[in-house]
Design a protein around this motif. Structure first.
Motif, PDB file in Angstrom:
ATOM      1  N   GLN A 118      -8.648  27.884  66.015  1.00  0.00           N
ATOM      2  CA  GLN A 118      -7.585  27.033  66.729  1.00  0.00           C
ATOM      3  C   GLN A 118      -6.580  27.871  67.651  1.00  0.00           C
ATOM      4  O   GLN A 118      -5.911  27.329  68.197  1.00  0.00           O
ATOM      5  N   THR A 119      -7.196  29.099  67.977  1.00  0.00           N
ATOM      6  CA  THR A 119      -6.556  29.952  68.995  1.00  0.00           C
ATOM      7  C   THR A 119      -7.735  30.517  69.891  1.00  0.00           C
ATOM      8  O   THR A 119      -7.922  31.733  69.904  1.00  0.00           O
TER       9      THR A 119
ATOM     10  N   GLU B 191      -7.661  29.901  61.777  1.00  0.00           N
ATOM     11  CA  GLU B 191      -6.742  30.465  62.752  1.00  0.00           C
ATOM     12  C   GLU B 191      -7.397  30.817  64.239  1.00  0.00           C
ATOM     13  O   GLU B 191      -7.002  30.261  65.141  1.00  0.00           O
TER      14      GLU B 191
END
Length: 258
Positions: A203-204, A200
């Motif tokens: 991807q952020t 996460e």
């Protein structure tokens, strides 16, 4: 069939079974009254019954009052397949055993448990050499409900950090979080969740003004300190790769970004 997992810390069977079998009524030495249930005594009187001081019992069958023993001396009624002369516990045979170090009866079988002298508690044999010892930890109250653990009717849960919770309190705690309420150490294996958090974070991406921002953190799992890149989703410990961390210093931005 598959054998059920052992309770990590067996409950006090003499509390679990309240006091004795319905075949006998011990005489409370404190008030000289007869009760078949220790907790019934405590709920009805303004004092607590000390089960260790019981000297006499009454047979429910023939009503003879006699010294505390396993079989009625008058009519031979068996008060209990299991009888502990220390706790004065009468019950069906459920593999109970009296632990001299704990000072109470535990649910067995005995060979499935060992007494940790430092923790001062009987624990499942699969925890022998595999748990973190904290001196006299069982004599501390549960940090969630603030009730006694050592003589509780509820099974104890041993956390990786060594602290104890009632099993029911542990389950309630997991509905709200994952950390020990005393030391903030992770209360269960979080490695799979940490790897999901890795994905996460990857991807952020943070906005450009935050990409060179770092922060000092303290890890609640390994107690290590490190300086890591700031991310809104979490800061990962450089030592043990846990996200169970807390900020331990101010944010820093490299000079070429100021």
């Amino acid at each position: 069939g598959r054998r059920a997992a052992l309770p990590q810390g067996p409950p006090d069977v003499s509390a679990l079974l309240r006091f004795s079998s319905p075949r006998t009524a011990p005489r409370a030495p404190c008030c000289d009254k007869l009760y078949t249930c220790r907790l019934c005594h405590d709920n009805n009187e303004d004092h607590q019954l000390d089960r260790f001081k019981v000297k006499e019992v009454q047979c429910i069958n023939c009503e003879k009052i006699q010294r505390a023993q396993q079989t009625c001396e008058e009519c031979s009624t068996l008060f209990g397949e299991y009888y502990c002369s220390v706790c004065h516990l009468f019950d069906k045979d459920k593999k109970q055993y009296h632990c001299e170090n704990c000072g109470i009866c535990r649910i067995g079988p005995k060979e499935d448990y060992f007494h940790c002298l430092k923790c001062n508690l009987c624990l499942a044999v699969n925890l022998q050499g595999k748990h973190k010892c904290i001196e006299n930890v069982s004599r501390q109250d549960c940090p969630i409900c603030l009730e006694d653990i050592h003589t509780s009717r509820i099974v104890a849960r041993v956390l990786p950090c060594g602290h104890l919770l009632h099993k029911t309190c542990y389950e309630d705690m997991l509905k709200e979080g994952y950390r020990c309420p005393l030391c903030m150490h992770s209360a269960l294996d979080m490695s799979r969740h940490w790897r999901q958090l890795d994905d996460e974070v990857a991807q952020t991406p943070m906005p450009s003004e935050y990409q060179n921002m770092t922060v000092d953190i303290l890890c609640n799992d390994c107690n290590g300190r490190s300086t890591v890149q700031f991310h809104i989703l979490g800061m990962k410990c450089n030592i043990c790769e846990s996200y169970n961390t807390t900020q331990a210093g101010r944010y820093k931005i490299s000079l070429d970004q100021q």
